[in-house]
Design an enzyme around this catalytic site. Sequence first.
Site, PDB file in Angstrom:
ATOM      1  N   HIS A  60       0.851  -1.207   0.000  1.00  0.00           N
ATOM      2  CA  HIS A  60       0.000   0.000   0.000  1.00  0.00           C
ATOM      3  C   HIS A  60       0.874   1.241   0.000  1.00  0.00           C
ATOM      4  O   HIS A  60       2.093   1.158   0.155  1.00  0.00           O
ATOM      5  CB  HIS A  60      -0.986  -0.003   1.171  1.00  0.00           C
ATOM      6  CG  HIS A  60      -0.374   0.096   2.533  1.00  0.00           C
ATOM      7  ND1 HIS A  60       0.399  -0.906   3.087  1.00  0.00           N
ATOM      8  CD2 HIS A  60      -0.417   1.078   3.474  1.00  0.00           C
ATOM      9  CE1 HIS A  60       0.802  -0.537   4.289  1.00  0.00           C
ATOM     10  NE2 HIS A  60       0.328   0.659   4.553  1.00  0.00           N
ATOM     11  N   HIS A  62       1.510   3.903   1.858  1.00  0.00           N
ATOM     12  CA  HIS A  62       2.135   4.640   2.968  1.00  0.00           C
ATOM     13  C   HIS A  62       3.658   4.711   2.832  1.00  0.00           C
ATOM     14  O   HIS A  62       4.300   3.748   2.413  1.00  0.00           O
ATOM     15  CB  HIS A  62       1.757   4.005   4.312  1.00  0.00           C
ATOM     16  CG  HIS A  62       0.368   4.360   4.746  1.00  0.00           C
ATOM     17  ND1 HIS A  62      -0.344   3.637   5.672  1.00  0.00           N
ATOM     18  CD2 HIS A  62      -0.450   5.382   4.368  1.00  0.00           C
ATOM     19  CE1 HIS A  62      -1.529   4.199   5.855  1.00  0.00           C
ATOM     20  NE2 HIS A  62      -1.628   5.259   5.066  1.00  0.00           N
ATOM     21  N   ASP A  64       6.106   4.641   4.896  1.00  0.00           N
ATOM     22  CA  ASP A  64       6.991   3.687   5.590  1.00  0.00           C
ATOM     23  C   ASP A  64       7.043   2.333   4.875  1.00  0.00           C
ATOM     24  O   ASP A  64       7.787   1.443   5.275  1.00  0.00           O
ATOM     25  CB  ASP A  64       6.591   3.518   7.072  1.00  0.00           C
ATOM     26  CG  ASP A  64       5.235   2.875   7.269  1.00  0.00           C
ATOM     27  OD1 ASP A  64       4.232   3.406   6.735  1.00  0.00           O
ATOM     28  OD2 ASP A  64       5.173   1.834   7.953  1.00  0.00           O
ATOM     29  N   HIS A  65       6.294   2.209   3.777  1.00  0.00           N
ATOM     30  CA  HIS A  65       6.305   0.981   2.971  1.00  0.00           C
ATOM     31  C   HIS A  65       6.877   1.216   1.572  1.00  0.00           C
ATOM     32  O   HIS A  65       7.170   0.270   0.852  1.00  0.00           O
ATOM     33  CB  HIS A  65       4.890   0.403   2.848  1.00  0.00           C
ATOM     34  CG  HIS A  65       4.296   0.047   4.178  1.00  0.00           C
ATOM     35  ND1 HIS A  65       4.028  -1.227   4.568  1.00  0.00           N
ATOM     36  CD2 HIS A  65       3.965   0.835   5.235  1.00  0.00           C
ATOM     37  CE1 HIS A  65       3.548  -1.231   5.796  1.00  0.00           C
ATOM     38  NE2 HIS A  65       3.497   0.017   6.224  1.00  0.00           N
ATOM     39  N   HIS A 116      -7.394  -0.268   5.797  1.00  0.00           N
ATOM     40  CA  HIS A 116      -6.288   0.554   6.305  1.00  0.00           C
ATOM     41  C   HIS A 116      -6.020   1.680   5.301  1.00  0.00           C
ATOM     42  O   HIS A 116      -5.973   2.854   5.656  1.00  0.00           O
ATOM     43  CB  HIS A 116      -5.069  -0.336   6.500  1.00  0.00           C
ATOM     44  CG  HIS A 116      -3.820   0.377   6.914  1.00  0.00           C
ATOM     45  ND1 HIS A 116      -3.673   0.965   8.145  1.00  0.00           N
ATOM     46  CD2 HIS A 116      -2.659   0.595   6.255  1.00  0.00           C
ATOM     47  CE1 HIS A 116      -2.466   1.516   8.224  1.00  0.00           C
ATOM     48  NE2 HIS A 116      -1.831   1.310   7.093  1.00  0.00           N
ATOM     49  N   ASP A 135      -0.037  -3.860   6.359  1.00  0.00           N
ATOM     50  CA  ASP A 135      -0.622  -3.306   7.588  1.00  0.00           C
ATOM     51  C   ASP A 135      -2.094  -3.692   7.741  1.00  0.00           C
ATOM     52  O   ASP A 135      -2.871  -2.972   8.362  1.00  0.00           O
ATOM     53  CB  ASP A 135      -0.533  -1.772   7.578  1.00  0.00           C
ATOM     54  CG  ASP A 135       0.875  -1.265   7.810  1.00  0.00           C
ATOM     55  OD1 ASP A 135       1.789  -2.082   8.038  1.00  0.00           O
ATOM     56  OD2 ASP A 135       1.064  -0.026   7.745  1.00  0.00           O
ATOM     57  N   HIS A 173       4.785  -4.764  10.726  1.00  0.00           N
ATOM     58  CA  HIS A 173       5.202  -4.100  11.968  1.00  0.00           C
ATOM     59  C   HIS A 173       5.317  -5.041  13.156  1.00  0.00           C
ATOM     60  O   HIS A 173       4.540  -5.981  13.293  1.00  0.00           O
ATOM     61  CB  HIS A 173       4.224  -2.973  12.327  1.00  0.00           C
ATOM     62  CG  HIS A 173       4.262  -1.823  11.373  1.00  0.00           C
ATOM     63  ND1 HIS A 173       5.192  -0.815  11.456  1.00  0.00           N
ATOM     64  CD2 HIS A 173       3.490  -1.535  10.294  1.00  0.00           C
ATOM     65  CE1 HIS A 173       4.984   0.059  10.471  1.00  0.00           C
ATOM     66  NE2 HIS A 173       3.956  -0.360   9.747  1.00  0.00           N
TER      67      HIS A 173
END
Length: 261
Positions: A60, A62, A64-65, A116, A135, A173
Amino acid sequence: MLPPKDLFMNIAPIPAFSDNYIWMLERDGRVAVVDPGDANPVLAVLTERGVTLDTIIITHHHFDHTGGVKTLKAATNCRVVGPDNPKIEGIDEKLVDGDVAHVLGYDFDVLEVPGHTLDHIALHCADESVLFCGDTLFVGGCGRVFEGTFPMMQDSLAKLAALPPETAVYCTHEYTLANLAFARKVEPQNEHLLAHIEACEQMRTEGLATVPSTIGQELRINPFLRWQSPAIIGQLKQEGRHTGDSPPDVFAAVRGWKDEG
Ligand code: ZN
Ligand code: FE
């Protein structure tokens, strides 16, 4: 926790930021990485192991990905597969529900799991019983519902819950201990849960990842999959949070409770 059965895939975590795992799948000197939020730790491992980056899998949009995609692509000329979302730069192969992604010779079924984020996908390799779920599903928890709705997220989690119980669950995570502490509030008498809290506390003390879990284990301990649990429904009633017995109702009540904490 029992180790996933018949796990032949060579998968290892590359830790990133404070609690992300960039999962690395290795086969014959080539690797694929999932959700590289940061390029640096990946580049370091490529050098250290003398392996070539073949494919990046994105679940996805985001940051941090996805934050490492540009640098990794420039450095290695790897291919990038991921959601059909123009917000994500550098995707070569856009994946939608029902697609099969071929990665290092393995076949991954693509599942759309919005909630999410709206673009969230998960990849399931049925031959190897491996799931990369970003996530969406965590050990003992699930992602916050940022872009979708609670019923949408519950439906997405139900898709994952329906996978074979031996499926190894690789999420992004290390949120496990916090998730399990909340799970205990929701279902204080769940013996599988209490045993898993002890096992995971020990793993964290030893600096080990609590990921992967398995679908079977999550069905026993994860309050976000246990819509049918009379104990959870009873606890929601006791807390004045019960709005109905349907899976979306129970999910929404549990997710709303967690979001307050
Ligand atoms: Zn995310
Ligand atoms: Fe994340």
